[in-house]
Motif scaffolding. Structure first.
Motif, PDB file in Angstrom:
ATOM      1  N   GLN A   1      -0.649   6.596   4.550  1.00 27.61           N
ATOM      2  CA  GLN A   1       0.474   6.373   3.632  1.00 27.61           C
ATOM      3  C   GLN A   1       0.736   7.552   2.707  1.00 27.61           C
ATOM      4  OE1 GLN A   1       0.276   2.655   1.520  1.00 27.61           O
ATOM      5  NE2 GLN A   1      -0.145   1.492   3.364  1.00 27.61           N
TER       6      GLN A   1
ATOM      7  N   LEU B   1      -4.818   4.652   3.125  1.00 32.09           N
ATOM      8  CA  LEU B   1      -4.776   5.883   2.329  1.00 32.09           C
ATOM      9  C   LEU B   1      -4.540   7.105   3.212  1.00 32.09           C
ATOM     10  CD1 LEU B   1      -7.659   5.134  -0.187  1.00 32.09           C
ATOM     11  CD2 LEU B   1      -5.203   5.229  -0.701  1.00 32.09           C
TER      12      LEU B   1
ATOM     13  N   ASN C   1       2.032  -0.576  -0.592  1.00 35.74           N
ATOM     14  CA  ASN C   1       1.058  -0.799  -1.648  1.00 35.74           C
ATOM     15  C   ASN C   1       0.338  -2.144  -1.510  1.00 35.74           C
ATOM     16  OD1 ASN C   1       3.790  -1.771  -2.568  1.00 35.74           O
ATOM     17  ND2 ASN C   1       2.517  -2.639  -4.188  1.00 35.74           N
TER      18      ASN C   1
ATOM     19  N   TYR D   1       3.611   9.686  -1.751  1.00 38.10           N
ATOM     20  CA  TYR D   1       3.301   8.358  -1.254  1.00 38.10           C
ATOM     21  C   TYR D   1       4.448   7.814  -0.401  1.00 38.10           C
ATOM     22  CZ  TYR D   1       1.565   3.592  -1.224  1.00 38.10           C
ATOM     23  OH  TYR D   1       1.114   2.365  -0.824  1.00 38.10           O
TER      24      TYR D   1
ATOM     25  N   MET E   1      -1.312   3.248  -6.191  1.00 40.46           N
ATOM     26  CA  MET E   1      -2.185   3.600  -5.072  1.00 40.46           C
ATOM     27  C   MET E   1      -3.401   4.372  -5.572  1.00 40.46           C
ATOM     28  SD  MET E   1      -2.804   6.678  -3.241  1.00 40.46           S
ATOM     29  CE  MET E   1      -1.305   7.595  -3.472  1.00 40.46           C
TER      30      MET E   1
ATOM     31  N   ILE F   1      -2.806  -1.629   0.465  1.00 42.42           N
ATOM     32  CA  ILE F   1      -3.836  -0.925  -0.309  1.00 42.42           C
ATOM     33  C   ILE F   1      -4.482  -1.835  -1.347  1.00 42.42           C
ATOM     34  CG2 ILE F   1      -4.162   0.875  -2.066  1.00 42.42           C
ATOM     35  CD1 ILE F   1      -2.468   2.690  -0.331  1.00 42.42           C
TER      36      ILE F   1
ATOM     37  N   TYR G   1       4.532   3.576  -7.689  1.00 38.20           N
ATOM     38  CA  TYR G   1       3.679   3.138  -6.592  1.00 38.20           C
ATOM     39  C   TYR G   1       2.616   4.180  -6.268  1.00 38.20           C
ATOM     40  CZ  TYR G   1       6.539  -0.967  -5.699  1.00 38.20           C
ATOM     41  OH  TYR G   1       7.191  -2.162  -5.810  1.00 38.20           O
TER      42      TYR G   1
END
Length: 118
Positions: free
Chosen positions: A44, A41, A8, A51, A62, A11, A58
């Motif tokens: 992951q 993206l 995360n 995710y 995201m 991201i 998380y």
């Protein structure tokens, strides 16, 4: 931007870099943030939509980050970027996966709702 973690942090930092690049008209920041955000993206999110961190919190973070950037893409600044198809497909899978985990009466994920009952 140096990618040190594939989670995360990548991201949210890529989304922040993209946001700053748009806000301050810094093409190199915007381009770098856009590249790493899409890369993260696409890699992951599993083929099932789960995710990489195996956490519904998380997963929500995201998706929130993607929604933030999507708001910028649709906002008054109107950057030239458009989501690549691979990214849109990954986000669709992730949204469906999270929706399938929701308890409709409480809005919690089923896992958390069950734990709260214990």
């Amino acid at each position: 931007m140096q990618r040190s973690q594939n989670n995360n942090h990548l991201i949210t930092e890529a989304a922040a870099l993209y946001t700053a690049g748009v806000a301050f008209d810094q093409c190199s920041w915007r381009d770098l943030g856009w590249h790493w955000l899409n890369q993260a993206l696409q890699h992951q999110i599993s083929s099932y939509g789960e995710y990489i961190q195996h956490s519904t919190n998380y997963q929500r973070l995201m998706l929130q980050s993607a929604l933030w950037v999507d708001a910028i893409l649709r906002g008054p600044a109107r950057p030239v970027e458009r989501w690549p198809l691979q990214t849109l497909e990954a986000l669709t899978r992730a949204s469906h996966w999270l929706f399938s985990m929701l308890d409709p009466s409480s809005g919690r994920t089923r896992i958390l709702a069950r734990m709260m009952e214990l």
